[in-house]
Design an enzyme around this catalytic site. Sequence first.
Site, PDB file in Angstrom:
ATOM      1  N   LYS A 270      17.789  48.748 -20.709  1.00 11.72           N
ATOM      2  CA  LYS A 270      17.585  50.067 -20.705  1.00 11.72           C
ATOM      3  C   LYS A 270      18.480  50.427 -20.018  1.00 11.72           C
ATOM      4  CE  LYS A 270      14.623  51.990 -24.024  1.00 11.72           C
ATOM      5  NZ  LYS A 270      15.082  53.419 -24.911  1.00 11.72           N
TER       6      LYS A 270
ATOM      7  N   SER B  37      14.493  42.158 -24.603  1.00 11.90           N
ATOM      8  CA  SER B  37      14.707  42.734 -24.133  1.00 11.90           C
ATOM      9  C   SER B  37      13.763  43.181 -22.743  1.00 11.90           C
ATOM     10  CB  SER B  37      13.829  44.366 -25.528  1.00 11.90           C
ATOM     11  OG  SER B  37      12.853  43.608 -25.786  1.00 11.90           O
TER      12      SER B  37
END
Length: 420
Positions: free
Chosen positions: A62, A316
């Site tokens: 992110k 991720s």
Amino acid sequence: MASGPEAMARIPLTLADLQAARARIASLILATPLWLNDPLSREFAVPIHFKLENLQPTGSFKLRGASHKVDRLLASGRELRGVIAASAGNHAQGVARAALVKGLPATVVMPVAAPLTKIEACRGLGAEVVLAGTTLEEARTLAERLAGERGLEFIHPYDDWQIIAGQASAGLEIVEVLPTATLVIVPLGGGGLISGVALAIKLQRPDVCIVGVQTETVAPFRRFLDDGSLEVVSPSAHTIADGIKVKAPGELTRQVIARYVDAIVTVDDNAIAEAMVCLLERTRTIGEGAGVVALAALLKGKIVPRPHDRVVVLVSGGNADMTLVGRSIDYGLASSGRLMSVAVRVADSPGRLAALLGVVAEHGMNVRHVEHRRGELHVPVGMTEIIMQIETRDFAHQGELLDHFAAQGLDARNLIGAVE
């Protein structure tokens, strides 16, 4: 890939745009390793590489999109009073760090049940944390209202071309380091990561297969590539993969997914827990539930590599709630046959426990915990039930112990059992 309006929509990002975005944030992010994992490569008979986004400074991919969005806001020339975001944790940390680096005030709205580690991480990055709502959607509603009231710029976690362009830097790195990649497996929540990665790869290598992975209980994209529909997710849906617990996918990300993603599969929480254990053992790094769904899909055969494939598994994020890690590890061990809890009923007399422990040792097992139960209605007078939590190799190993007890005429039950 899907057909229909989304697939035909104009996507405003070119390869040059993605490369420019990567250059803007190069000093703010980590070009994460693409690591060839030998044990998994042997197991699947094809090269398996991990793209370790859990090593980013904020623990997830992110930071890429947030850094690019903040950069573009500052470049717009508008006066900024600050930024605000809604997130279960990873996007919030990305925005908080991106704002901190640029000297901007940041506010993040998080659901009240957000992991404490992620809340404290945001505060540590100088952000004001507002806890509101039980879902990400409720938190986002408040964040958008506060943005209007305070004159702040709302940064969407995924449905923003500038966010997508930032996430694409991960895909550019994959092609740069492994230009021969043929299959890339990516976690899928709102779609920002897979959109960026798919664009970055497909605009250079349209032959590469891109697969998205959602959690079984929160899978709005389950049939999207088949008929363009989005599945309605139950308000009570639960998953340990809270980072992709997104019930309202983006409109922009749908356009990219429809055109550039080849398949979408789902995995359940059992598989996710097992993947957390596997990643920890194979890489010595932590992956949160949402971060390891791509690995879970590979391990559970939801994606079967072809003999010529070179596979990239994108991890991720690694911002696992520490209170959940231990439970997830035990859950993963149990669901893969490496932890059992067996109850054996024996006469309540000296030496019976020692005899049982001897049998366990003979089978090459390790006892983690022992408990006695007496005086309960299901245990006859004069008997005791001994519960042993035991570390084992696999389900077959467990079966050997249970068969041995049965041959001795002992009443033994596996309290965990095989998880299908």
